[in-house]
Design an enzyme around this catalytic site. Structure first.
Site, PDB file in Angstrom:
ATOM      1  N   HIS A  19       5.288   5.709  11.370  1.00  0.00           N
ATOM      2  CA  HIS A  19       6.532   4.936  11.252  1.00  0.00           C
ATOM      3  C   HIS A  19       7.776   5.821  11.318  1.00  0.00           C
ATOM      4  O   HIS A  19       8.863   5.325  11.607  1.00  0.00           O
ATOM      5  CB  HIS A  19       6.578   4.214   9.909  1.00  0.00           C
ATOM      6  CG  HIS A  19       5.909   2.872   9.891  1.00  0.00           C
ATOM      7  ND1 HIS A  19       6.124   1.916  10.850  1.00  0.00           N
ATOM      8  CD2 HIS A  19       5.056   2.307   8.987  1.00  0.00           C
ATOM      9  CE1 HIS A  19       5.416   0.821  10.543  1.00  0.00           C
ATOM     10  NE2 HIS A  19       4.760   1.044   9.429  1.00  0.00           N
ATOM     11  N   GLU A  23       7.304   3.404   4.305  1.00  0.00           N
ATOM     12  CA  GLU A  23       7.634   4.535   5.171  1.00  0.00           C
ATOM     13  C   GLU A  23       9.065   5.046   5.063  1.00  0.00           C
ATOM     14  O   GLU A  23       9.551   5.669   6.015  1.00  0.00           O
ATOM     15  CB  GLU A  23       7.368   4.136   6.624  1.00  0.00           C
ATOM     16  CG  GLU A  23       8.320   3.056   7.198  1.00  0.00           C
ATOM     17  CD  GLU A  23       7.783   1.636   7.101  1.00  0.00           C
ATOM     18  OE1 GLU A  23       6.915   1.404   6.236  1.00  0.00           O
ATOM     19  OE2 GLU A  23       8.223   0.774   7.853  1.00  0.00           O
ATOM     20  N   ASN A  24       9.770   4.818   3.953  1.00  0.00           N
ATOM     21  CA  ASN A  24      11.144   5.310   3.816  1.00  0.00           C
ATOM     22  C   ASN A  24      11.283   6.673   4.479  1.00  0.00           C
ATOM     23  O   ASN A  24      10.458   7.558   4.294  1.00  0.00           O
ATOM     24  CB  ASN A  24      11.501   5.453   2.333  1.00  0.00           C
ATOM     25  CG  ASN A  24      11.034   4.272   1.519  1.00  0.00           C
ATOM     26  OD1 ASN A  24      11.421   3.159   1.790  1.00  0.00           O
ATOM     27  ND2 ASN A  24      10.157   4.526   0.561  1.00  0.00           N
ATOM     28  N   GLY A  64       0.833  -1.191   0.000  1.00  0.00           N
ATOM     29  CA  GLY A  64       0.000   0.000   0.000  1.00  0.00           C
ATOM     30  C   GLY A  64       0.872   1.247   0.000  1.00  0.00           C
ATOM     31  O   GLY A  64       0.631   2.198  -0.728  1.00  0.00           O
ATOM     32  N   ALA A  65       1.917   1.212   0.850  1.00  0.00           N
ATOM     33  CA  ALA A  65       2.836   2.338   0.955  1.00  0.00           C
ATOM     34  C   ALA A  65       4.069   1.882   1.716  1.00  0.00           C
ATOM     35  O   ALA A  65       4.058   0.825   2.340  1.00  0.00           O
ATOM     36  CB  ALA A  65       2.180   3.501   1.687  1.00  0.00           C
ATOM     37  N   GLU A 115       2.054   5.752   7.709  1.00  0.00           N
ATOM     38  CA  GLU A 115       3.459   5.904   7.289  1.00  0.00           C
ATOM     39  C   GLU A 115       4.147   7.006   8.093  1.00  0.00           C
ATOM     40  O   GLU A 115       5.330   6.896   8.414  1.00  0.00           O
ATOM     41  CB  GLU A 115       3.534   6.205   5.787  1.00  0.00           C
ATOM     42  CG  GLU A 115       2.862   5.173   4.893  1.00  0.00           C
ATOM     43  CD  GLU A 115       3.285   3.743   5.163  1.00  0.00           C
ATOM     44  OE1 GLU A 115       4.446   3.529   5.566  1.00  0.00           O
ATOM     45  OE2 GLU A 115       2.452   2.832   4.997  1.00  0.00           O
TER      46      GLU A 115
HETATM   47 ZN   LIG Z   1       3.576  -0.131   8.199  1.00  0.00          ZN
END
Ligand SMILES: [Zn+2]
Length: 1025
Positions: free
Chosen positions: A443, A406-407, A403-404, A440
């Protein structure tokens, strides 16, 4: 990472690597060839030229100008200036090695070299005898990474890396992770910092281990403990199309021109595909990145750009040189090279906040741009810790697997998780965007600032982000009542998965990449979130936040394990006196994280009602007779309760703790027998509750008289518990379905959704039986009044949960074949077909139902219209809806064609969306058999298509299985495909158990429910008179 509410399967080892064969160094490019490669690249940039020169013997020149930067570029002062000091590691790596808990038979592998690296260990089935961990001799301090991705060329990545390491224990080897990378062996140098080109250390040989994804440089002389050395090398990678590592994505711009971009997805073990590195989350270092781009593109990385330098002799190319990062894990490094547009704002007036998307979709990024900054600012307060980077970028990527992701400072999203078009997207799409953005951003602290030492503690990362995302949304969208929705979307959903014997503990030892990818599942995310919410409530809000903030403070830029967090929360709990002095958070939480499943609490009141015995046992939908599990499941259970007399549903701190050594305890001071009691207030505890029959009856009559005396969450809890207790045989369906009688007066979405969700199971099980007609009439009698109360048309200004309620009502009414609903759907669709350019003609919330049922009732014409709209749409959520709706057709040939299209490269359906097509066909009564046959017949081709087995396809193809014949087919499937199931093996185990449970359920309950329907006026029999 945020799932697409499904596990993100990550790929294990790939075959593109140059050579696992340790005896053929000729497979690797020599320095001379590398120079020619570079020259060819410099002069022409033509892909074919690269191939021609690739293996040519060459001159002895040492420099690699296109890749290796001139010394003044990076070995000089700016690197020293930018690098912050690395905080000391709090524990040696040995802890995590121990925690990865390998058991079973041991094999020892020793390299054939005179030097000392011994690759030793054991692992659990099915990944036998491989220690995938790096030796604990080195720790990385700093990386310099230079990459030139040829996005508009042959997809090569020309790379150069320097890794500075500190020697923790004397060693003659330097081991790095590497995958899908061709090294230029002659360019590998090991030298002292500050003199990378100096004489250096003599390398005896280069070794590659394909399975472990290791590159090992064997040195002539051992490196001494405490020494610092720099390994540098040139290499070549590849922009793959498999959505991991450094990969390519494509899209068509407004003119229809195909454009390409390059983007990374490194979690969990794919940074090694972009550059050689020590690719474990516990090995944090700082990163100084150079990305090359053509001048018509832009690059983004974790930090801001400090300078842009033209590349000598390469017209139209520049290096973007990025500021050095804070200490961080490799899996959080990210790059994007694209021609995207952006919207710029700031958070807290200090953090640059940009959202990026393709030019023609950038307006859809407006909502993400509005909610991102206040959520970031709120989390700074919530965690009591400033966001440590100077900027935050968020990018919507056309091809994205999860989905995504979190870089740190550069969050990447699937388009539907970040883009929202108010006219076209539904309210649920908006909530999904807010949820993923908040997830995100959470995170950035929980995961990025403090990182699990090893993937075993992944649940802590994901559970936390999945819980805190609700706190973030609640802050920016307080009218959405997301804290109520939590129970529906997380607790009750994961209860379903966690009541199988094939569930797993959320804290689970993992090693191999396949094992790691298996734990990115709903259990890690949703159970993690649910038990953290439980902890939040038993510790109280202020204590919970205090402990959390102290923990983040103590471990910032470092790594931690769950026990570290428990320690800080215990200290806070004792200080605030909310936790008994002899009890620790670890004692409590270990019972929830180290064992799988959850309890059902059974409350039996005394004859006068004033006391009750409370007992706990593991809740299982079915106890398998063949089960080998002898573990004694017991938990520390926070017991909260109130009564008809007290009516205090807000006290969510436990009145009594039930110990994990207690089978039973007695609760006193309850009201008399004529008044009900309720346990598990606001369903904050991760457990179900059963009562004696008298109390169930009191609750039922309370709901019938005045349901508002019990808050919505607890109404939803009562229904969900009762229906699942009935499903598992702990309660009669008479009692459970008896609760449904009050729904005529229920107005709240969350309670309705809990009720209907539980009826879907009955509907699915009955779908192919003679009793379906009677059940359908009962369901229609339940749903039609709801349908009529909400109406088919949207009303301006309806609260979000009312919009959801309408969606739910319409979806059920049309599914049950209510003529008025089908007619309205067909009419709305026909209006749209008459003016297709008017994409807002059908209200966004109703589109899913309208599209699906208009296509189901229609023919080829409706389907083809939908397909054209799919191709034309510029909005991800609209494309998704159309993809799902096209699977609703009842024409088998169209469904067959649709499945073929889903798994072919050039059909117009993106690889990331094939599962959606498949899932839609599989959930269609006409298509379910077709989907299962298709999966079996085309297994090899589908495996090839993804490069791995996909658990979600197996899950959706078999979701409704409830016969012995289907179980036999599944067994055969596992026998034939067992070898290449890989990360899908747990999913197969789960669907087999589910099928067995369904069979058992049909045997026990089908006749009972037919009888209940009959007694309530819904006979399954036709009159013979
Ligand atoms: Zn996550």
């Amino acid at each position: 990472m945020a799932g697409t509410r499904l596990a993100n399967d990550l790929l294990g080892v790939e075959v593109r690597e140059a050579a696992p064969n340790k005896t053929r160094p000729g497979c690797y490019v020599s320095r001379g060839a590398g120079v020619l490669l570079t020259l060819a690249f410099l002069s022409t940039l033509v892909a074919t030229a690269l191939l021609v020169y690739y293996y040519s013997p060459g001159t002895r020149e040492v420099h690699h100008p296109a890749i290796a930067p001139a010394p003044s570029n990076f070995k000089g002062s700016n690197r020293q200036r930018a690098r912050p000091s690395v905080p000391p590691r709090r524990r040696c790596n040995g802890t995590s090695r121990k925690q990865s808990g390998r058991k079973g038979a041991t094999r020892t592998t020793t390299t054939t070299l005179p030097t000392t690296t011994t690759l030793t260990t054991t692992t659990e089935e099915p990944f036998e005898d491989e220690n995938v961990r790096l030796p604990e001799t080195l720790r990385p301090l700093h990386y310099l990474v230079k990459l030139q991705p040829l996005i508009n060329g042959n997809f090569s990545i020309l790379g150069y890396v320097e890794v500075e390491v500190e020697v923790l224990h004397s060693t003659s080897n330097i081991t790095l992770h590497i995958a899908d990378i061709i090294t230029h062996n002659d360019t590998v140098r090991i030298a002292v910092p500050g003199d990378v080109d100096g004489p250096g250390f003599t390398i005896l040989r280069h070794q590659y281990d394909h399975d472990l994804q290791f590159y090992v440089a064997h040195l002539q002389d051992p490196l001494q403990e405490g020494a610092r050395v720099v390994l540098s090398m040139e290499f070549e990678g590849h922009l793959n199309d498999q959505l991991h590592g450094f990969y390519r994505s494509t899209y068509r711009d407004a003119d229809g021109t195909e454009k390409a971009l390059a983007v990374t997805q490194f979690q969990a073990t794919d940074a090694r595909r972009a550059f050689p590195c020590l690719d474990e989350p516990g090995l944090k270092a700082t990163f100084e990145v150079y990305l090359a781009r053509q001048t018509n593109m832009t690059t983004i990385s974790n930090m801001p750009i400090v300078e842009t330098i033209p590349i000598a002799d390469q017209e139209g190319w520049v290096w973007d040189h990025y500021d050095t990062t804070v200490p961080m894990s490799t899996y959080l490094v990210a790059f994007v090279v694209s021609d995207f547009a952006n919207l710029t704002t700031t958070a807290n007036n200090k953090t640059l906040f940009r959202v990026w998307a393709r030019e023609s979709a950038i307006q859809q990024a407006q909502y993400a741009s509005e909610v991102g900054p206040p959520v970031l600012a709120h989390f700074e307060l919530y965690f009591n810790q400033s966001y440590p980077l100077p900027k935050q970028d968020m990018v919507a990527i056309p091809d994205f697997s999860a989905g995504a992701m979190e870089n740190w400072g550069l969050i990447t999203y699937r388009e539907t998780a970040m883009l929202y078009d108010p006219g076209v997207s539904a309210a649920s799409n908006k909530q999904y965007v807010a949820a993923v953005v908040a997830h995100e951003l959470a995170h950035q602290w929980f995961g990025n600032l403090v990182t699990p030492r090893w993937w075993t503690d992944l649940w802590l990362n994901e559970g936390f982000a999945s819980y805190v995302e609700y706190i973030g949304i609640n802050h920016v969208e307080p009218t959405w009542q997301v804290m109520e929705q939590f129970v529906l979307n997380e607790v009750q959903v994961v209860f379903g998965l966690d009541s199988l014997e094939s569930s797993h503990p959320i804290s689970i030892p993992v090693g191999h990449p396949d094992e790691i990818s298996q734990i990115f599942d709903r259990i890690s995310y949703a159970k993690g979130a649910s038990i953290i919410r439980m902890m939040n409530h038993f510790l109280t809000e202020s204590t919970f936040r205090q402990g959390l903030s102290d923990y983040l403070d103590a471990f910032q830029y470092g790594n931690a394990e769950q026990d570290d967090l428990w320690e800080y929360l215990t200290v806070a709990g004792h200080r605030a006196e909310v936790l008994p002095a002899n009890l620790t958070v670890k004692i409590i939480m270990d019972t929830w994280t180290l064992q799988m499943g959850y309890p059902v609490i059974t409350v039996n009141r005394s004859d006068d009602g004033t006391t009750a015995t409370v007992s706990q046992e593991r809740f299982l939908l079915v106890r398998q007779e063949s089960s080998m599990d002898t573990h004694e499941y017991k938990w520390w259970v926070p017991l909260t309760y109130t009564s008809q007399a007290e009516l205090d549903f807000n006290e969510t701190q436990p009145k009594v703790w039930m110990r994990d050594s207690q089978d039973q305890l007695t609760v006193s001071d309850l009201p008399t027998k004529d008044q009900w009691i309720i346990f598990n207030l606001q369903q904050t505890g991760y457990y179900r509750v059963n009562y004696d029959l008298d109390n169930w009856e009191l609750l039922t009559s309370q709901l019938l008289q005045d349901h508002t005396a019990i808050p919505t969450i607890n109404r939803a809890q009562i229904i969900d518990d009762a229906m699942n207790l009935a499903r598992a045989g702990h309660l009669s369906y008479d009692t459970a379905l008896g609760l449904y009688k009050y729904l005529g007066t229920e107005t709240q979405y969350v309670a309705w959704a809990a009720a209907l969700n539980n009826l879907s199971y009955l509907k699915d099980m009955f779908a192919r039986t003679g009793g379906y007609g009677a059940l359908k009439r009962y369901l229609l009698d339940l749903v039609v009044p709801l349908y009529e109360s909400v109406g088919f048309e949207e009303r301006e200004g309806d609260p979000l949960l009312d919009q959801y309620k309408r969606q739910k009502a319409l979806s059920w009414a049309c599914q049950l074949g209510l003529q008025d609903c089908l007619h309205n759907a067909a009419t709305a669709f026909a209006k749209w077909a008459a003016s297709p350019e008017n994409i807002t003609l059908i209200s966004a919330n109703l589109k899913s139902t309208v599209y699906c049922h208009a296509i189901a009732e229609g023919g080829e014409e409706e389907w083809t219209f939908a397909w054209r709209q799919y191709l034309n749409s510029n909005v991800g959520s609209e494309k998704n809806r159309l993809l799902s709706a096209m699977g609703c057709t009842k024409h088998v040939w169209i469904l067959s064609r649709y499945l073929e299209m889903a798994f072919s490269e050039s059909s117009g359906i993106r690889k990331q969306d094939a599962f959606r097509v498949f899932g839609s066909v599989a959930s269609n009564e006409v298509g379910s058999g077709l989907a299962w046959s298709y999966l079996q017949d085309n297994w090899e081709a589908i495996y090839e298509f993804y490069g791995k087995a996909k658990s979600r396809l197996i899950q959706s193809a078999t979701a409704h299985f409830n016969t012995m014949q289907q179980l036999k087919e599944l067994r055969l499937f596992r026998r034939e495909r067992g070898g290449d199931l890989g990360s899908a093996s747990r999913a197969v185990q789960q669907v087999m158990e589910r099928t067995k449970i369904n069979i058992a359920w049909m045997d026990t309950n089908y006749a009972l429910i037919v009888d209940w329907l009959d007694r309530n006026g819904y006979s399954a029999r036709l009159s013979s008179a």
